[in-house]
Enzyme design. Sequence first.
Site, PDB file in Angstrom:
ATOM      1  N   ASN A 157       0.828  -1.210   0.000  1.00 38.10           N
ATOM      2  CA  ASN A 157       0.000   0.000   0.000  1.00 38.10           C
ATOM      3  C   ASN A 157       0.856   1.251   0.000  1.00 38.10           C
ATOM      4  O   ASN A 157       1.999   1.230   0.469  1.00 38.10           O
ATOM      5  CB  ASN A 157      -0.835   0.103   1.291  1.00 38.10           C
TER       6      ASN A 157
ATOM      7  N   ASP B 123       0.729   4.565   2.048  1.00 43.51           N
ATOM      8  CA  ASP B 123       0.074   5.051   3.264  1.00 43.51           C
ATOM      9  C   ASP B 123      -0.065   6.572   3.218  1.00 43.51           C
ATOM     10  O   ASP B 123       0.930   7.286   3.004  1.00 43.51           O
ATOM     11  CB  ASP B 123       0.894   4.668   4.506  1.00 43.51           C
TER      12      ASP B 123
ATOM     13  N   LYS C 126       0.845  -4.326   4.927  1.00 42.49           N
ATOM     14  CA  LYS C 126       1.444  -5.316   5.837  1.00 42.49           C
ATOM     15  C   LYS C 126       2.435  -6.225   5.128  1.00 42.49           C
ATOM     16  O   LYS C 126       3.475  -6.589   5.687  1.00 42.49           O
ATOM     17  CB  LYS C 126       0.348  -6.136   6.502  1.00 42.49           C
TER      18      LYS C 126
ATOM     19  N   ASN D 189       5.644  -4.146   4.310  1.00 46.18           N
ATOM     20  CA  ASN D 189       6.354  -3.821   5.559  1.00 46.18           C
ATOM     21  C   ASN D 189       7.082  -5.048   6.105  1.00 46.18           C
ATOM     22  O   ASN D 189       8.226  -4.967   6.569  1.00 46.18           O
ATOM     23  CB  ASN D 189       5.370  -3.343   6.630  1.00 46.18           C
TER      24      ASN D 189
ATOM     25  N   ASP E  94       5.075   6.421  17.119  1.00 45.61           N
ATOM     26  CA  ASP E  94       4.130   5.958  16.090  1.00 45.61           C
ATOM     27  C   ASP E  94       4.184   4.420  16.054  1.00 45.61           C
ATOM     28  O   ASP E  94       5.223   3.840  15.748  1.00 45.61           O
ATOM     29  CB  ASP E  94       4.555   6.539  14.724  1.00 45.61           C
TER      30      ASP E  94
ATOM     31  N   GLY F 206       3.862  -4.112  14.421  1.00 46.06           N
ATOM     32  CA  GLY F 206       3.503  -5.530  14.279  1.00 46.06           C
ATOM     33  C   GLY F 206       4.202  -6.156  13.079  1.00 46.06           C
ATOM     34  O   GLY F 206       4.554  -7.349  13.102  1.00 46.06           O
ATOM     35  N   ASP F 207       4.417  -5.352  12.049  1.00 48.37           N
ATOM     36  CA  ASP F 207       5.080  -5.876  10.841  1.00 48.37           C
ATOM     37  C   ASP F 207       6.580  -6.072  11.095  1.00 48.37           C
ATOM     38  O   ASP F 207       7.176  -7.039  10.619  1.00 48.37           O
ATOM     39  CB  ASP F 207       4.848  -4.922   9.668  1.00 48.37           C
TER      40      ASP F 207
HETATM   41  O1  RIB Z   1       0.477  -2.751   9.571  1.00 49.99           O
HETATM   42  C1  RIB Z   1       0.551  -1.423   9.130  1.00 49.99           C
HETATM   43  C2  RIB Z   1       0.038  -1.324   7.737  1.00 49.99           C
HETATM   44  O2  RIB Z   1      -1.346  -1.618   7.741  1.00 49.99           O
HETATM   45  C3  RIB Z   1       0.145   0.034   7.101  1.00 49.99           C
HETATM   46  O3  RIB Z   1       1.366   0.242   6.454  1.00 49.99           O
HETATM   47  C4  RIB Z   1      -1.052   0.095   6.190  1.00 49.99           C
HETATM   48  O4  RIB Z   1      -0.745   0.110   4.834  1.00 49.99           O
HETATM   49  C5  RIB Z   1      -1.898  -1.117   6.548  1.00 49.99           C
HETATM   50  O5  RIB Z   1      -1.766  -2.112   5.637  1.00 49.99           O
END
Ligand code: RIB
Length: 318
Positions: A16, A18, A45, A48, A251, A256-257
Amino acid sequence: MARPSAASLVVVGSLNVDLIAQVVRLPAPGDTVIAGQLVKRFGGKGGNQALAAARHGAQVMMIGCLGDDPDGRDYRNHLRREGVNCSCINTVRTVTGCAHITVDAAGENQIVVIPGANGTLTSPSVKMQRSRIAVAKGLLLQLEIPLEAAVEAIKIANEAKVPVMLNASPVQPDFPWGDVRLDAVIVNENEAREIFSLSPAAAAQHHDAWKERLAAKRIRHLVITRGASPTVLISKTAVHEIPTHPVQPVDTVGAGDAFAGAFATHLAEGAEPQEAVLWANTAAALATLKHGAQEGIPYRGEVQSALQQAKPTTKGRA
Ligand code: RIB
């Protein structure tokens, strides 16, 4: 430079752009709040986690879809620069996925995802990458892509006996739990409650109930992240609580990623899940120190230094 890891991972997931708004407080339903500024960053996700694993030293092959647009082209170049193999990322005739993210002064967030190109990842297109998945040391995926594509990838890995690590986020109510084998599932507390209908609090006291749920869903290890509180690791034989790394987050988007990428790298190297969680906890904590999902994702050496400073006796493998 040689990679500090023997792990080769395939990551199947979303990519994505963001759009991030910084606000003092998150809007309640029906509220309007004014943001300081709007920032555009790479995210999703899947992207990342691929970047997190690559920064942690793994050799990463990404399977996903980008739009045939400037965002898609920029994202591909960005991932290439980060050392992620992008040859299995399809360019499709639609827009690149996008996430609207609101972050408050305490670092908490709300996210709305518009799938765009991510929604076009099909089961046949994943099947075409069977040979890539079958030779990997691990498959890492999330649920921000069509379910059929995620399930296809898991089935290929199961057949080839490649360990599967699923970050079951966002929760997909139709996920066929029990039909596929999962070596590790990573969820946060809310996701854990939703998927397992059990509270992660005091999991050790309810180990039998958790064990039953894990067996029914064919999950070997369940990892429940709990923000700054210790991460819970549940398996057949034990429940462990693994301390997190103390930080003042600015932030939490992407934390989690960072966790999933570091965890998957260590597991694919053959580390014990407890050790993988220790590294992942620290990677996730460091990721919260910068704005943006990917900006704060640390390199392995940074995680190692932080671990050594926090606990000089920690035995980690670089
Ligand atoms: O886990 C964070 C991600 O969740 C963001 O980067 C956003 O794009 C969503 O997918």
